[in-house]
Enzyme design. Structure first.
Site: not given
Ligand code: AMP
Length: 411
Positions: A24, A105, A194, A255, A398
């Protein structure tokens, strides 16, 4: 390499035959995990952070061994070389370990990719072509892909796209109200991110409730450093809070989430910020960090307790935005069976869960304070027995989802 090194006893785990190496690669970090797709058993995991700086931090855990170092890691390629050497130093030759796949990913699949995809030259070209949609992430993902193909040439590489789960969003939810010609020319639409987490968690919700996935209407709240919400109707995502980029939607660690787009023009025209400066401001210096200087909820909670007004406001803005999305998705879904919290904040912050759903008894949501206060790594219900809507906490994973999808497509 300089810095602090701690070596424990060597791993006594058997060779990881049948395992998947999940990579990732973020804009300045590389996370990896070596795990078994069926059992979920983890042989090793590691993270290289602050890539490109003089004090990159490196952590590698394998069995009983834990390595922590600080060093200058110039780029993602150097990070991957470092990880592969760590495995070798601890008795695991990844090239000869019998891995079934390297699962990558990949943040943006554009309009092209919506399934786990075995990586070929053509796939690499296409991921490169759509990289302008995710300029910080896809190039890093591509370096990870090239490195895996170089160092582990006999192991198939698979791309699992963060956007994939949302590829079938209804047109009305995926479309920005701008000129159609401009939107089409530049692939401007809402993609959602996501997705691997929303997919994994929503399926675990169905398992937990012992219900058919396709008959459930769900809201999933992935609240980590990045944060997103999704509405899933009868097994199909019908809306999600992130859009063309992972900047839209909820207030996040650094963010901003939703903004008036006119604000961006103002920052350029009046504040004279360049496009890159605005990019950095909105992605790295906004959200909770921009509001109170901290992006970790543990630090923010401590500041609130100490009476810090900026931290209080940051928390209030975060909760306000979250509730707005929950409300919108309840209306979009019409009937809601389950609302689920996941990721770092969702799994750990009792107050965020309580405040996100406070005062909604009339809508069939009743949180049980005692259940909500329990700390656990297991999926659990935090709503009261007489709550019409089940409210759950389900840890995301994940890496396991990527490992499973990678192994399945290779098989
Ligand atoms: P993630 O991106 O899913 O790894 O989530 C990271 C974020 O989770 C951190 O920035 C923290 O804000 C939050 N977090 C992690 N552990 C806790 C905790 N015990 N209590 C509150 N927030 C936490």
């Amino acid at each position: 390499m300089s810095g602090l090194t701690e070596y424990g006893p060597l791993s006594s785990l058997p060779a990881p035959t049948g395992a998947v190496l999940v990579l990732n690669a973020g804009s300045s970090s590389l996370k990896y995990q070596l795990l078994h797709p069926d059992t979920g058993e983890v042989w090793a995991d590691g993270i290289v952070e602050r890539i490109g700086e003089n004090d990159s931090s490196i952590t590698h855990e394998q069995g009983d061994v834990e390595i922590r170092e600080t060093a200058a890691i110039a780029d993602h390629l150097a990070a991957i070389e470092w990880a592969i050497r760590c495995f070798a130093d601890n008795g695991t030759d990844l090239a000869a370990a019998g891995l079934v796949a390297v699962g990558h990913r990949v943040v943006h699949g554009g309009r092209t990719f919506y399934e786990p995809t075995i990586i070929t030259r053509e796939v690499i070209s296409e991921i490169t072509r759509i990289s302008p949609l995710a300029p910080l992430h896809n190039p890093a993902n591509l370096i990870g892909i090239e490195a895996a193909r170089t160092f582990l040439p006999d192991v198939p590489s698979v791309a699992v796209f963060d956007t994939a789960f949302f590829h079938g969003l209804p047109d009305a939810a995926a479309t920005y109200a701008i000129d159609r010609g401009v939107a089409d020319l530049h692939a401007i639409r809402r993609y959602g991110f996501h997705g691997t987490s929303h997919d994994y968690v929503s399926h675990r919700v169905a398992d937990f409730l012992g219900r058919d996935y396709d008959e459930l209407n769900q809201i999933v709240l992935h609240l980590g450093n990045g944060a997103s919400a999704s509405a899933i109707a009868g097994g199909h995502p019908i809306d999600t809070s992130m859009g063309m980029t992972p900047l839209e939607g909820l207030v996040m660690g650094t963010r901003s989430g939703d903004l008036d787009p006119g604000l961006v023009l103002h920052l350029h025209r009046v504040a004279k910020l360049s496009v890159d400066q605005i990019d950095t401001l909105l992605n790295k210096q906004s959200g909770l960090k921009g509001l109170c200087g901290e992006n970790d909820f543990r630090a923010i909670s401590a500041l609130i307790e100490a009476g810090d007004e900026n931290a209080r406001r940051a928390y209030d803005v975060y909760i306000h935005r979250l509730r707005r999305y929950i409300g919108a998705y309840m209306i979009e879904l019409g009937r809601v069976d389950a609302i689920t919290f996941t990721a770092g904040v969702g799994e750990n912050s009792t107050p965020v869960r309580a405040d996100a759903l406070a005062g909604l008894e009339h809508y069939g949501i009743i949180i049980d304070a005692e259940r909500n206060a329990v700390r656990s790594k297991e999926p659990r219900r935090i709503s009261a027995d007489d709550s019409e809507i089940d409210v759950l906490v389900v840890p995301t994973n994940e890496e396991l989802a990527i490992a499973r999808q990678s192994a399945a497509v290779v098989a």
